[in-house]
Every structure is written in C-alpha cells, then in structure tokens.
Design a protein around this motif. Structure first.
Motif, PDB file in Angstrom:
ATOM      1  N   ALA A 150       0.826  -1.203   0.000  1.00  0.00           N
ATOM      2  CA  ALA A 150       0.000   0.000   0.000  1.00  0.00           C
ATOM      3  C   ALA A 150       0.861   1.254   0.000  1.00  0.00           C
ATOM      4  N   ASP A 151       0.323   2.327  -0.568  1.00  0.00           N
ATOM      5  CA  ASP A 151       1.005   3.600  -0.500  1.00  0.00           C
ATOM      6  C   ASP A 151       1.127   4.011   0.968  1.00  0.00           C
ATOM      7  N   PRO A 152       2.256   4.597   1.369  1.00  0.00           N
ATOM      8  CA  PRO A 152       2.465   4.921   2.780  1.00  0.00           C
ATOM      9  C   PRO A 152       1.441   5.919   3.301  1.00  0.00           C
ATOM     10  N   ILE A 153       0.955   5.672   4.527  1.00  0.00           N
ATOM     11  CA  ILE A 153      -0.007   6.570   5.166  1.00  0.00           C
ATOM     12  C   ILE A 153       0.639   7.100   6.444  1.00  0.00           C
ATOM     13  N   PRO A 154       0.997   8.382   6.473  1.00  0.00           N
ATOM     14  CA  PRO A 154       1.682   8.919   7.653  1.00  0.00           C
ATOM     15  C   PRO A 154       0.744   9.067   8.839  1.00  0.00           C
ATOM     16  N   THR A 155       1.327   9.141  10.029  1.00  0.00           N
ATOM     17  CA  THR A 155       0.558   9.385  11.244  1.00  0.00           C
ATOM     18  C   THR A 155       0.063  10.832  11.250  1.00  0.00           C
ATOM     19  N   LYS A 156      -0.824  11.128  12.204  1.00  0.00           N
ATOM     20  CA  LYS A 156      -1.349  12.491  12.299  1.00  0.00           C
ATOM     21  C   LYS A 156      -0.228  13.497  12.543  1.00  0.00           C
ATOM     22  N   ALA A 157       0.721  13.152  13.419  1.00  0.00           N
ATOM     23  CA  ALA A 157       1.821  14.069  13.721  1.00  0.00           C
ATOM     24  C   ALA A 157       2.663  14.334  12.479  1.00  0.00           C
ATOM     25  N   VAL A 158       2.891  13.300  11.699  1.00  0.00           N
ATOM     26  CA  VAL A 158       3.668  13.461  10.470  1.00  0.00           C
ATOM     27  C   VAL A 158       2.895  14.303   9.468  1.00  0.00           C
ATOM     28  N   ARG A 159       1.576  14.067   9.359  1.00  0.00           N
ATOM     29  CA  ARG A 159       0.767  14.857   8.428  1.00  0.00           C
ATOM     30  C   ARG A 159       0.787  16.335   8.805  1.00  0.00           C
ATOM     31  N   VAL A 160       0.726  16.611  10.111  1.00  0.00           N
ATOM     32  CA  VAL A 160       0.765  18.001  10.576  1.00  0.00           C
ATOM     33  C   VAL A 160       2.100  18.639  10.204  1.00  0.00           C
ATOM     34  N   LEU A 161       3.190  17.892  10.371  1.00  0.00           N
ATOM     35  CA  LEU A 161       4.504  18.430  10.032  1.00  0.00           C
ATOM     36  C   LEU A 161       4.620  18.666   8.526  1.00  0.00           C
ATOM     37  N   HIS A 191      14.190  16.553   7.641  1.00  0.00           N
ATOM     38  CA  HIS A 191      14.840  15.690   6.661  1.00  0.00           C
ATOM     39  C   HIS A 191      14.348  14.256   6.785  1.00  0.00           C
ATOM     40  N   ARG A 192      14.261  13.752   8.021  1.00  0.00           N
ATOM     41  CA  ARG A 192      13.861  12.357   8.252  1.00  0.00           C
ATOM     42  C   ARG A 192      12.421  12.110   7.804  1.00  0.00           C
ATOM     43  N   VAL A 193      11.510  13.035   8.144  1.00  0.00           N
ATOM     44  CA  VAL A 193      10.096  12.853   7.785  1.00  0.00           C
ATOM     45  C   VAL A 193       9.901  12.903   6.272  1.00  0.00           C
ATOM     46  N   LEU A 194      10.520  13.866   5.616  1.00  0.00           N
ATOM     47  CA  LEU A 194      10.330  13.965   4.169  1.00  0.00           C
ATOM     48  C   LEU A 194      10.945  12.779   3.445  1.00  0.00           C
ATOM     49  N   ARG A 195      12.095  12.323   3.918  1.00  0.00           N
ATOM     50  CA  ARG A 195      12.726  11.157   3.294  1.00  0.00           C
ATOM     51  C   ARG A 195      11.882   9.907   3.506  1.00  0.00           C
ATOM     52  N   GLN A 196      11.402   9.706   4.724  1.00  0.00           N
ATOM     53  CA  GLN A 196      10.685   8.477   5.046  1.00  0.00           C
ATOM     54  C   GLN A 196       9.311   8.423   4.395  1.00  0.00           C
ATOM     55  N   TRP A 197       8.591   9.542   4.427  1.00  0.00           N
ATOM     56  CA  TRP A 197       7.202   9.510   3.999  1.00  0.00           C
ATOM     57  C   TRP A 197       6.961   9.990   2.581  1.00  0.00           C
ATOM     58  N   LEU A 198       7.871  10.799   2.064  1.00  0.00           N
ATOM     59  CA  LEU A 198       7.695  11.287   0.704  1.00  0.00           C
ATOM     60  C   LEU A 198       8.773  10.806  -0.247  1.00  0.00           C
ATOM     61  N   GLY A 199       9.848  10.251   0.301  1.00  0.00           N
ATOM     62  CA  GLY A 199      10.931   9.791  -0.560  1.00  0.00           C
ATOM     63  C   GLY A 199      11.696  10.935  -1.196  1.00  0.00           C
TER      64      GLY A 199
END
Length: 271
Positions: A150-161, A191-199
C-alpha cells in the motif's frame, strides 16, 4: 518519428489534462500530482519508482498513481528504435466521484494491451470518459488494498509536520533551516520525515511545492516570467528547465494548450 517535445492538451472536463510523451530518455524528478494519474504505455517502456517502490511498465501496460503519491520515472527504448510513447491523463478526484468511478486502492501497473492501444485514439472529453469507464474498474479490481504494497499513510503528527512544511514553502520560505523554525522542529526531523514519507530530500520537496504553485499560477493566466520570479527561480530559463523535468512539458506548452481551450470556447459561443 518521435516528437521533440511533449504535447499537452486541456480538456473541457473538470480541468482534466491529457499529455503525450514521445521523447526517448525523458526523465522526471521526484514530484506528485493533486490529481489521479492514469497512463498507457504505447511504445518503449517507463521505468518508475512510486512511493519508493520501483517497477517497469512496458508497451501494453496501464499505469495508475494515486493523488499525492511521490514518484519519479524515465522513458526508455530497449529496442533502440528511437520510439517511445506514453499517454497520461491527470484526473481531478471530483471527476471520478461525479461519474461513480472508484479509483484503485494503490498505485501500480497492469497488463491491458487493448485499453493501452485505445488511449492513443482519445481525441476529446467524451473519448476520455469512455476510456476511463473501462480502465478505472479494471485497475481497481487488479490493484486492491495490499498492506504490504500500500502507499504509505503517515501518522497524524507526520501529516501536521508535512502540512506545516508545505505552508511554509507556499509562504515564501526557501531554506531547510527556515522550514524547521516554522515547524518548531530540528532540521534532522524535517529531513527524516520527508525522506521516510515522501521519498524526497527537503530541497527536492521545496522545489516540487514551488513548481506545483507555479503551474497553478500559469493556469491562472499570470505571465511565465513573473511566475518564475514569484516562485523563487533565478531566471525564466532555470524555471522552464525544472518545470519540464517535473511535468514533462514547458510552461509555454501549457500556455498554448490553454489558448487552444479559449479558442474552442470562442468558436463554440459563435456557433
């Protein structure tokens, strides 16, 4: 003979866009669309990475990429004939809902030579709707929800960031340090959030958001030169180069497509 540039068309159907890509070795940098992306490979192959998962779509395959999912790609010609052809449709989500079409649960590609060939013959909005009426259910059946793919679905905290980062970019922020300050987090966290969740690296994300905004401004009728400056590009040539690497066509191509829309509107009003 392959075209030396892509051809983009705007169709009178909820801002639906159709693009024919026929440039061997054309590449796209990491980006995403707010619309559904439906594609058909007619010649050559498209080497993709969607949400970090690589795959190759060959002639006779259909491609679908869900809205908001980061992807990259390149057109190649393994037969060395110089012929590649990829047709893409960019369909706003309300259009699918309006006609009772449910898109697939995940992005991917399937084998469907008949529908792939039919994509080359779409010439108007009615043709596109008929094609989607057949292609979307087929893709939905073949690409059900699969937790392992499945396409990655970030947590609420990640979506807010991520939304905070996007807001900062649209507000004019152009540095990673500035993004971190705006979101009250460290540079490493951004950097970590964008790399992990958006590639995407933060600088890639910065550029992608600016280009999406630039595309909308061009569609709103603003001059290309002023859009380039407003969106933080050093000059119009620099802006055009990145725009083409992201969308596969230039700002000028988009302006001409919209001019053809206006001419059709005027002709229809005269009739």
């Amino acid at each position: 003979m392959a075209l030396n540039r892509s051809e983009v068309r705007r169709l009178h159907l909820s801002d639906l866009a159709q693009v024919h890509h026929q440039q061997p070795e054309q590449e796209w940098v990491p980006h995403w669309h707010e619309e559904w992306s439906f594609g058909a490979v007619l010649e050559g192959q498209c080497c993709c990475s969607v949400a970090g998962r690589p795959f190759v779509a060959r002639a006779g395959d259909l491609i679908v990429i869900r809205p908001g999912v980061v992807h990259v790609g390149a057109l190649t010609d393994p037969a060395h004939t110089g012929a590649v052809h990829l047709v893409m449709l960019y369909v706003p989500p309300p259009y699918l809902a309006q006609w009772g079409l449910a898109g697939p649960e995940r992005s991917g590609a399937i084998r469907a030579p008949g529908l792939a060939g039919a994509a080359a013959r779409m010439a108007c909005a009615n043709d596109v709707r008929a094609w989607l009426d057949s292609a979307v259910p087929l893709l939905a059946d073949a690409l059900p929800l699969d937790r392992s793919a499945a396409d990655p679905i970030p947590t609420k905290a990640v979506r807010v960031l991520i939304e905070g980062v996007r807001s900062a970019v649209l507000g004019g922020e152009q540095t990673v340090s500035g993004l971190a300050r705006h979101c009250a987090v460290s540079r490493e966290r951004v950097h970590r959030v964008l790399r992990q969740w958006l590639g995407m690296a933060p600088r890639e994300y910065l550029r992608a958001v600016r280009l999406l905004r630039a595309k909308q401004l061009v569609m709103n009728g603003e001059p290309v030169a002023s859009v380039a400056a407003e969106c933080g590009f050093s000059d119009q040539a620099h802006f055009t180069r990145w725009f083409r690497r992201t969308f596969g066509y230039t700002p000028g191509d988009l302006v001409r497509a919209m001019s053809r829309d206006a001419e059709r509107d005027q002709a229809a009003s005269i009739k």
